[in-house]
Design a protein around this motif. Structure first.
Motif, PDB file in Angstrom:
ATOM      1  N   ASP A 107       0.116  42.842 -43.029  1.00 60.28           N
ATOM      2  CA  ASP A 107      -0.363  41.755 -42.180  1.00 60.28           C
ATOM      3  C   ASP A 107       0.494  40.510 -42.381  1.00 60.28           C
ATOM      4  O   ASP A 107       1.368  40.462 -43.254  1.00 60.28           O
ATOM      5  N   LEU A 108       0.214  39.497 -41.576  1.00 54.89           N
ATOM      6  CA  LEU A 108       0.995  38.263 -41.619  1.00 54.89           C
ATOM      7  C   LEU A 108       0.827  37.518 -42.933  1.00 54.89           C
ATOM      8  O   LEU A 108       1.788  36.908 -43.435  1.00 54.89           O
ATOM      9  N   MET A 331       5.901  41.420 -37.254  1.00 56.32           N
ATOM     10  CA  MET A 331       4.522  41.606 -37.704  1.00 56.32           C
ATOM     11  C   MET A 331       3.545  40.875 -36.793  1.00 56.32           C
ATOM     12  O   MET A 331       2.450  41.366 -36.498  1.00 56.32           O
ATOM     13  N   GLU A 335       0.450  42.636 -34.819  1.00 58.92           N
ATOM     14  CA  GLU A 335      -0.944  42.209 -34.948  1.00 58.92           C
ATOM     15  C   GLU A 335      -1.535  41.829 -33.599  1.00 58.92           C
ATOM     16  O   GLU A 335      -2.694  42.144 -33.299  1.00 58.92           O
ATOM     17  N   VAL A 338      -2.495  44.978 -31.669  1.00 61.53           N
ATOM     18  CA  VAL A 338      -3.729  45.593 -32.182  1.00 61.53           C
ATOM     19  C   VAL A 338      -4.942  44.790 -31.725  1.00 61.53           C
ATOM     20  O   VAL A 338      -5.951  45.354 -31.264  1.00 61.53           O
ATOM     21  N   ALA A 339      -4.858  43.470 -31.831  1.00 63.39           N
ATOM     22  CA  ALA A 339      -5.979  42.616 -31.394  1.00 63.39           C
ATOM     23  C   ALA A 339      -6.219  42.750 -29.896  1.00 63.39           C
ATOM     24  O   ALA A 339      -7.368  42.777 -29.445  1.00 63.39           O
TER      25      ALA A 339
END
Length: 360
Positions: A107-108, A331, A335, A338-339
């Motif tokens: 993740d970030l 990244m 993300e 995915v969101a």
């Protein structure tokens, strides 16, 4: 009066963490191809497997011991995705330079922490986005930058496979960092960012299609730009294959059907410097405004240029071939996709103004 012999920088001593498919197929042979790098340690629980390929390399079962070994200058992390951040952090705090296989982190937050530590320790931190040096990508990049099809309207990038049976391996288990999007997504995103920069927003549809699948095996992501759209697609159920790249513009279209052959070559024992290394006989097809097809030669790929860049950065102060901030951008798009898939709504990229400024 004779001149004193020119001093050459010492070779960078490398520890490779992990000797699974990625470590064995990509990292070890590419590292070994570079004069300025010396692979001295491989962290693996299977010393026999390693020594069949590299008899002179020291094999250490414990990754932490390999990472902190006093002779090591550069640590290359090719272990399962969930271990990337903790092992990279350990290496940086041990004052080692670090290369992390993609995906950078889970993740970030983890990515930002590693970038901060690398800055504090004044160590090089790089991410193995090797497909910047693929023949198919270099071919499309060359034609787009030359303005071959005018203003771009639509760009598609596919990496599809046919693996209908779910395999018993960590990449296909329901655990952090697994799944097709975390495996293929970083390649597709990084190449897109190299061509077009950050998008305004991202849409995504990421799902499980195979019977018995535990983690995603299909992804369709749209990156929205002010004047064009980019479609990223990967699937485990594409028996007939698909076109690798398609680009449509105001002055024609470009199509690249076949994928770069370096992965297949490395698996077959071909190495950088061999006569056929990186060769790609599949041309890019340019469709002019009149609809006629014209074949354009595809340049050879050479993923060893990534590790040559690492050697040059450490020995000569050359630029990092793939910086932490560039990998952070990848990244952020991952993300966002995915969101977007989970919410059904477009997502903006969660980077700060300061981070965006560093990417320009």
């Amino acid at each position: 009066m004779s001149q004193a012999p020119q001093q050459t920088a010492p070779r960078i001593k490398v520890a490779l963490i992990g000797y699974g498919f990625v470590g064995k197929t990509f990292h070890a042979p590419l590292i070994s191809a570079i004069e300025g790098l010396e692979l001295i340690i491989i962290a693996s629980s299977d010393s026999e497997k390693v020594h069949r390929d590299y008899p002179a390399v020291e094999v250490i079962a414990d990754p932490e011991t390999a990472i902190t070994h006093p002779e090591v200058d550069l640590v290359v992390i090719a272990s399962p995705n969930a271990t990337h951040a903790p092992l990279a952090k350990l290496a940086l705090l041990a004052n080692k330079h670090v290369v992390v296989d993609k995906p950078f982190t889970l993740d970030l937050a983890e990515a930002r922490e590693l970038i901060a530590i690398a800055g504090q320790q004044q160590r090089l931190l790089s991410v193995f986005h090797n497909r910047r040096w693929d023949s198919d990508f270099l071919a499309i990049k060359t034609q787009l930058q030359a303005g071959k099809i005018g203003n771009i309207a639509q760009f598609e990038s596919h990496m599809d496979r046919f693996r209908p049976q779910v395999r018993d391996r960590w990449r296909e288990k329901a655990q952090p960092g697994s799944g097709l999007w975390f495996d293929i997504g970083p390649h597709l995103i990084d190449q897109t960012l190299q061509l077009f920069g950050l998008p305004d927003s991202v849409e995504g549809n990421i799902c499980l299609l195979r019977e018995g699948a535990q983690i995603d095996d299909w992804a369709h992501v749209i990156m929205n730009y002010p004047q064009h759209r980019v479609i990223l697609h990967c699937s485990m159920l594409a028996a007939g294959g698909s076109l690798r790249f398609v680009a449509h513009g105001t002055e024609g279209s470009l199509v690249k059907a076949g994928i770069d052959q370096q992965e297949a070559q490395l698996a077959a024992g071909v190495r950088p410097g061999d006569d056929i290394w990186g060769q790609d006989d599949d041309p890019v097809v340019y469709y002019c405004p009149e609809g006629k097809a014209h074949s354009l030669a595809t340049p050879a790929g050479d993923q060893s240029r990534y590790y040559q860049g690492i050697a040059d950065a450490l020995r000569q102060g050359a630029p990092n071939p793939v910086s932490g901030i560039e990998a952070l951008a990848v990244m952020a798009v991952m993300e966002a996709a995915v969101a977007a898939s989970q919410s059904g709504q477009r997502q903006v990229i969660a980077l700060t103004e300061q981070e965006i400024a560093k990417l320009r």
